[in-house]
Design an enzyme around this catalytic site. Sequence first.
Site, PDB file in Angstrom:
ATOM      1  N   CYS A  71      42.929  19.894  58.846  1.00 41.50           N
ATOM      2  CA  CYS A  71      43.276  20.533  60.108  1.00 41.50           C
ATOM      3  C   CYS A  71      43.253  19.504  61.242  1.00 41.50           C
ATOM      4  O   CYS A  71      42.516  18.516  61.192  1.00 41.50           O
ATOM      5  CB  CYS A  71      42.296  21.670  60.407  1.00 41.50           C
ATOM      6  SG  CYS A  71      42.711  22.626  61.880  1.00 41.50           S
ATOM      7  N   ASP A 101      42.010  20.011  64.061  1.00 38.33           N
ATOM      8  CA  ASP A 101      40.824  20.267  64.879  1.00 38.33           C
ATOM      9  C   ASP A 101      40.035  18.972  65.084  1.00 38.33           C
ATOM     10  O   ASP A 101      39.742  18.250  64.128  1.00 38.33           O
ATOM     11  CB  ASP A 101      39.953  21.323  64.183  1.00 38.33           C
ATOM     12  CG  ASP A 101      38.869  21.888  65.082  1.00 38.33           C
ATOM     13  OD1 ASP A 101      38.097  21.087  65.653  1.00 38.33           O
ATOM     14  OD2 ASP A 101      38.775  23.119  65.202  1.00 38.33           O
ATOM     15  N   CYS A 124      37.883  27.968  62.347  1.00 37.67           N
ATOM     16  CA  CYS A 124      39.237  27.423  62.483  1.00 37.67           C
ATOM     17  C   CYS A 124      40.076  28.313  63.403  1.00 37.67           C
ATOM     18  O   CYS A 124      40.311  29.488  63.105  1.00 37.67           O
ATOM     19  CB  CYS A 124      39.899  27.319  61.113  1.00 37.67           C
ATOM     20  SG  CYS A 124      41.571  26.610  61.165  1.00 37.67           S
ATOM     21  N   ARG A 129      37.063  18.416  65.547  1.00 35.74           N
ATOM     22  CA  ARG A 129      35.698  18.397  65.002  1.00 35.74           C
ATOM     23  C   ARG A 129      35.649  18.080  63.510  1.00 35.74           C
ATOM     24  O   ARG A 129      34.565  17.997  62.939  1.00 35.74           O
ATOM     25  CB  ARG A 129      35.042  19.760  65.249  1.00 35.74           C
ATOM     26  CG  ARG A 129      34.942  20.133  66.711  1.00 35.74           C
ATOM     27  CD  ARG A 129      34.600  21.609  66.895  1.00 35.74           C
ATOM     28  NE  ARG A 129      35.707  22.487  66.493  1.00 35.74           N
ATOM     29  CZ  ARG A 129      35.679  23.819  66.621  1.00 35.74           C
ATOM     30  NH1 ARG A 129      34.610  24.410  67.121  1.00 35.74           N
ATOM     31  NH2 ARG A 129      36.721  24.541  66.244  1.00 35.74           N
ATOM     32  N   HIS A 166      38.046  24.462  57.041  1.00 31.70           N
ATOM     33  CA  HIS A 166      36.789  24.272  57.777  1.00 31.70           C
ATOM     34  C   HIS A 166      36.382  25.544  58.498  1.00 31.70           C
ATOM     35  O   HIS A 166      37.186  26.476  58.673  1.00 31.70           O
ATOM     36  CB  HIS A 166      36.927  23.122  58.780  1.00 31.70           C
ATOM     37  CG  HIS A 166      37.852  23.418  59.935  1.00 31.70           C
ATOM     38  ND1 HIS A 166      37.412  23.948  61.122  1.00 31.70           N
ATOM     39  CD2 HIS A 166      39.185  23.264  60.055  1.00 31.70           C
ATOM     40  CE1 HIS A 166      38.430  24.098  61.941  1.00 31.70           C
ATOM     41  NE2 HIS A 166      39.527  23.694  61.313  1.00 31.70           N
TER      42      HIS A 166
END
Length: 299
Positions: free
Chosen positions: A119, A121, A181, A123, A178
Site C-alpha cells: 500500500c 500508506d 487501511c 506508515r 496492513h
Amino acid sequence: MAPQGLLGSSISLSPLPNKYSLPRTSPAISTLKLVEIEKTHFKGTPGLRLKASMESSWLTEELANNKQNITSGTQSGSDLFNEMKNRFLSFKQHKFLEESEHFQNLAKGQAPKFMVIACGDSRVCPSNILGFQPGEAFVIRNVANLVPPFENGPTETNAALEFAVNSVLVENILVIGHSCCGGIRALMSRQDEVNPSSFIGSWVVVGKNARSSTMAAASNLDFDHQCRHCEKESVNRSLMNLLTYPWIEEKVENGVLSIHGGYYNFVDCTFEKWTLDYEESVSRKGSDMYCLKNREFWA
C-alpha cells in the site's frame, strides 16, 4: 500548504494610465515606486494624494507581513529538505561508500528475488518493515495494495508485474496488506454505484470480490472488524487475481515463481505471512475458493 496570493484585495487607482497599473499579485512593491506614482499623478488633488499615501502605508505593511509569513513557511520546508539532505549524506557515507562494490554491481543490473506489492500508506514502507536492502526487492505501491485482474487492462501495477516477472525474473511475489487501511475503508464504505469522477472509488472497486465475501462472512461484526477482515481477504483475492495473468500462472505452475500474502499490523507490530497453495487453489477454480499454506505469525 502553498502560500496564498500576497494581496487579499486590490487598490483602485483608476485615474492612472494602464502602464502604471499595479499587478494584483506582485510579490513585492517598493515604497519608492508608490511615492513616485504619488508625485507624478496626484499633484493638485490633495484628497487623492492623502488617500494614496494612506493606502501606500497599508500596502507596505501588508506586504511586509505577508513576506514574513512566506519566509516562515519557506523556512519550514527548507528544514524538511535539510533533514532529507542529512539523511542522504549519511546514507552515502555509511552505506554507499562502505559498500561501494555492491552498489557498482547494482549499477550494472538488478536481480531481486522478490516483487512486493504494498500500500502507498506512509506508515507501511516494506523496505523499512522487512529490511529490504537496495537490489533485494522490486516494489510497487498503490492504494490498498490491490492487484487488478488481467481482463481489467493496463495499469501501473500490472505493468510493473510484467516487467518484474518477465524481465527481472523475480522468484516470489509478495502482496502485503496492513491494519487501518484507508483504501479498504473506502472499499467497504462505497455504494453499489461508483462515482466515475472519483479516482479512488474507481480504483478500489478492484476489490469488490473481497468486499462481497467479507460482507457474507462478517456481516454480524461492526464496521471496524469488517474492515480488518477485508484487509486480509483483499490480499488473498489479489493472489488469485495474479493467476489470471497467463505468464504468471505458467511460471507458478512450472515451480519457478511463488505467490505469497502478508499482513502488517502496525498497531502492535506483528506480521503474518502465508503462501498460496497453487495446486489446491487451481483445482477449485470457478468455485470462488482458494487454499493457503505455510502460514507464519511473526511477533
